[in-house]
Motif scaffolding. Sequence first.
Motif, short mmCIF file in Angstrom:
data_model
loop_
_atom_site.label_atom_id
_atom_site.label_comp_id
_atom_site.label_asym_id
_atom_site.label_seq_id
_atom_site.Cartn_x
_atom_site.Cartn_y
_atom_site.Cartn_z
N THR A 1 21.99 -65.45 -74.49
CA THR A 1 21.59 -64.44 -75.75
C THR A 1 22.36 -65.52 -77.17
O THR A 1 22.25 -66.96 -76.91
N VAL A 2 22.19 -64.94 -78.14
CA VAL A 2 22.22 -64.98 -79.36
C VAL A 2 23.46 -66.35 -79.37
O VAL A 2 23.73 -67.16 -80.21
N GLU B 1 24.04 -69.84 -80.03
CA GLU B 1 24.93 -70.84 -81.21
C GLU B 1 25.87 -71.61 -81.06
O GLU B 1 26.12 -72.06 -81.58
N PHE C 1 12.72 -67.40 -74.26
CA PHE C 1 13.58 -67.79 -75.47
C PHE C 1 12.95 -66.84 -76.65
O PHE C 1 11.79 -67.00 -76.81
N ASP C 2 13.75 -65.51 -76.67
CA ASP C 2 12.88 -64.93 -77.86
C ASP C 2 13.43 -65.00 -79.42
O ASP C 2 14.00 -66.34 -80.26
N TYR C 3 11.82 -64.96 -80.74
CA TYR C 3 12.36 -65.84 -81.72
C TYR C 3 13.29 -65.38 -82.85
O TYR C 3 13.59 -63.96 -82.46
N VAL C 4 14.30 -66.29 -82.77
CA VAL C 4 15.22 -65.82 -83.37
C VAL C 4 15.11 -66.44 -84.81
O VAL C 4 15.70 -68.32 -83.95
N PRO C 5 15.56 -66.23 -85.86
CA PRO C 5 15.51 -66.97 -87.13
C PRO C 5 17.25 -68.43 -86.83
O PRO C 5 18.05 -66.99 -86.64
N LEU D 1 17.05 -69.96 -84.30
CA LEU D 1 17.68 -70.85 -82.86
C LEU D 1 16.03 -71.19 -82.48
O LEU D 1 15.58 -70.19 -81.21
N LEU D 2 14.97 -71.59 -83.12
CA LEU D 2 13.61 -71.73 -83.02
C LEU D 2 13.97 -72.89 -81.38
O LEU D 2 12.97 -72.91 -80.58
N ARG E 1 13.18 -71.63 -78.16
CA ARG E 1 11.82 -71.74 -77.28
C ARG E 1 11.42 -72.79 -77.79
O ARG E 1 10.17 -72.90 -77.11
#
Length: 230
Positions: free
Chosen positions: A4-5, A9, A70-74, A76-77, A80
């Motif tokens: 998860t995000v 983090e 892992f999904d693209y999340v600004p 958190l690159l 991926r």
Amino acid sequence: MPRTVMEAEAVQAELRPLLDLVGPGPRNPARVAGVDVAYDGDRLAAAVTVLDGTTLEVVEEVAVSGRTTFDYVPGLLAFREVPSLLEALDRLSAAPDLVVCDGYGLAHPRRFGLACHLGVLTGLPTIGVGKTAFVGVHTDPATARGSWTDLTLDGDVVGRVLRTRDGVKPVFVSVGHRVDLDTACHNVLNLTPRHRLPETTRAADGLSRRTLAENRRMGLVESARHDETG
């Protein structure tokens, strides 16, 4: 690997204290690596190209193919890209003296971009060179090659806006790990004798795209290695 995000983090917060932002790092690295990842849906090709630090000729290439986890999340690159980049770096015949990431290091919302993440996990000196600003404020540098201005975030300097070609859009340089900002910019200028972007970035981008296109044609998603001596 975080799911998860919030978990991602938390990993960044855990790793951030391990950063070495003092360096100073290598000013004349013998082997300089560029890293880049290309995507086709959930497929990816992670590339590492190693250049001779003096001639800027490619001396080794490694490409690793796979799928995103892992999904693209600004911001958190790294989650991926880092797993495949670590695999590619591990396949090199010798460790590079400097790694140049197509992205950011300290110039990041949580001061822990891809270059920081990769540097901490590998222990290698790393820097980030972004094409555009991700965070922070700046004024434009003068038009001459080598001109620069500070990139600041919440009042702190997190990078430099560096002109690598006369009258051409600048790049955004930030430290990742074991390199100071002066040394990072010195190396970026040495890596840009003809073009706006470092030769390391251009070579890695080309290899990742070629690998992805080859996989698409062949219908394969597997690891591949391409070595070249020069």
